[in-house]
Write an enzyme that holds these catalytic residues in place. Structure first.
Site, PDB file in Angstrom:
ATOM      1  N   GLN A 230      34.280   4.605 -23.516  1.00 22.84           N
ATOM      2  CA  GLN A 230      34.392   4.308 -22.089  1.00 22.84           C
ATOM      3  C   GLN A 230      34.947   2.902 -21.882  1.00 22.84           C
ATOM      4  O   GLN A 230      34.518   1.958 -22.538  1.00 22.84           O
ATOM      5  CB  GLN A 230      32.990   4.451 -21.444  1.00 22.84           C
TER       6      GLN A 230
ATOM      7  N   LYS B 115      29.661  13.044 -17.838  1.00 20.59           N
ATOM      8  CA  LYS B 115      30.472  13.663 -18.886  1.00 20.59           C
ATOM      9  C   LYS B 115      29.581  14.429 -19.871  1.00 20.59           C
ATOM     10  O   LYS B 115      29.867  15.573 -20.227  1.00 20.59           O
ATOM     11  CB  LYS B 115      31.301  12.590 -19.618  1.00 20.59           C
TER      12      LYS B 115
ATOM     13  N   ASP C  81      41.142  11.088 -24.385  1.00 21.88           N
ATOM     14  CA  ASP C  81      41.578  10.277 -23.233  1.00 21.88           C
ATOM     15  C   ASP C  81      43.098  10.164 -23.176  1.00 21.88           C
ATOM     16  O   ASP C  81      43.646   9.738 -22.155  1.00 21.88           O
ATOM     17  CB  ASP C  81      41.025   8.844 -23.369  1.00 21.88           C
TER      18      ASP C  81
HETATM   19  N1  GUN Z   1      36.921   4.440 -17.345  1.00 19.22           N
HETATM   20  C1  GUN Z   1      37.386   4.914 -16.152  1.00 19.22           C
HETATM   21  N2  GUN Z   1      38.083   6.064 -16.327  1.00 19.22           N
HETATM   22  C2  GUN Z   1      38.053   6.317 -17.655  1.00 19.22           C
HETATM   23  C3  GUN Z   1      38.587   7.387 -18.450  1.00 19.22           C
HETATM   24  O1  GUN Z   1      39.256   8.319 -17.981  1.00 19.22           O
HETATM   25  N3  GUN Z   1      38.323   7.287 -19.789  1.00 19.22           N
HETATM   26  C4  GUN Z   1      37.626   6.248 -20.343  1.00 19.22           C
HETATM   27  N4  GUN Z   1      37.451   6.239 -21.659  1.00 19.22           N
HETATM   28  N5  GUN Z   1      37.120   5.272 -19.636  1.00 19.22           N
HETATM   29  C5  GUN Z   1      37.333   5.312 -18.290  1.00 19.22           C
END
Ligand code: GUN
Length: 316
Positions: A96, A52, A119
């Site tokens: 996350q 990311k 998110d």
């Molecule tokens: N863990 C797995 N997928 C995601 C996501 O799309 N966002 C976040 N914050 N954590 C994740």
């Protein structure tokens, strides 16, 4: 025989569009910025967060990463989020998940300002998604919709079956499909005779977290199959069962001691479906592309809100 969808190519298309938006915004004095908070040592989470942050840099965006140790408490995470909430250079905040068990994940996610919640996990954004007025939509489901649209898959009037009812994928993707005039069935671990329900689907979305679980008996001939699973499999016997002697998979296992397997058994399903997303290289790249798109969208919304506040200031 179906075709594999090239998720990387679709993600690059979207990222090229996002990069242009970033450039335009930066020229007007606002460089979109994303803050990522990572707690603990989950190796998959570290890998996702690295991707990311790297993608932010590639697209010309600002990024900030905070890594906290596994024993961090809720009370220690909240001020980190609050600092980013108050930072005008940060337009998107992502914590996350999964978070370590001692952390109250709901409290942490709810502390992110809804307008910075890239998110789409905040209850305000979940509510807007239900109402069909969402601006910041969860990234994986939004990526799935992009895959369907960009592969020319007809949505209106068709039937989708979603296997898995998670807050991150199953529930939101079902809502988004419904808003596209798709007739949607949501299945889960307690659904009797899963294969016969799945076989009703023109579009089958699988997000259950069970490696290679979905076989040809789940698939209507010609269906579009989206595999959201990312399961680490470290048993060579199981890898042979799923992939036979596929040299790429065996090399991957030799290198890392595991390979990442979706929820769909591709050898069984590909001959029967029309399109299938591979794992890796299917849905994953789209998730990141949509996060970048959401961050730019958040920056635009915050600029517009700032302009409104500015005008109200003039009036006073
Ligand atoms: N863990 C797995 N997928 C995601 C996501 O799309 N966002 C976040 N914050 N954590 C994740």
């Amino acid at each position: 025989m179906g075709n594999l969808i090239d998720g990387k190519a679709l993600a690059q298309e979207i990222q090229a569009e996002v990069a242009q938006q970033v450039q335009r915004m930066t020229e007007t004095g606002i460089r979109p910025g994303l803050a990522v908070v990572l707690v603990g040592n989950n190796p998959a989470s570290h890998m996702y967060v690295r991707s990311k942050v790297k993608t932010c840099e590639t697209l010309g965006m600002r990024s900030e990463k905070v890594e906290l140790p596994a024993e961090t408490t809720t009370g220690e995470i909240l001020p980190v989020v609050e600092r980013f909430n108050r930072n005008a250079d940060i337009h998107g905040i992502l914590v996350q998940v999964p978070l370590p068990s001692q952390v109250n994940a709901r409290e942490v996610l709810d502390s992110i300002l809804p307008e910075k919640d890239v998110d789409g996990f905040h209850p305000v954004n979940v509510g807007r998604l239900v109402a069909g007025t969402a601006t910041l939509k969860p990234c994986t489901p939004a990526g799935i919709i992009e895959i369907l649209k960009r592969t020319g898959t007809q949505l209106r009037g068709r039937r989708a079956v979603v296997i898995g009812r998670s807050d991150i994928v199953g529930k939101p993707v079902a809502l988004m499909l419904m808003h596209e005039d798709v007739t949607v069935t949501i299945c889960h671990s307690k659904t009797p005779d899963l294969p016969s329900v799945a076989r009703e689907a023109d579009i089958l979305i699988v997000a259950m977290g069970r490696p290679a679980f979905v076989s040809d008996d789940f698939v209507k001939p010609g269906a579009v199959v989206i595999d959201v699973g990312t399961n680490r499999v470290d048993s060579l016997e199981r890898i042979h069962e799923i992939y036979g002697n596929d040299p790429q998979r065996l090399a991957d296992y030799q290198k890392k001691g595991y390979t990442v397997v979706g929820d769909v058994n591709p050898g069984k399903v590909l001959p029967k479906c029309s399109l299938l997303t591979p794992v890796p290289g299917g849905v994953g790249p789209l998730t990141i592309a949509m996060l970048m798109a959401n961050t730019v969208k958040a920056a635009e919304l915050q600029r517009a809100a700032g302009q409104v506040r500015g005008r109200l200031g003039d009036i006073k």
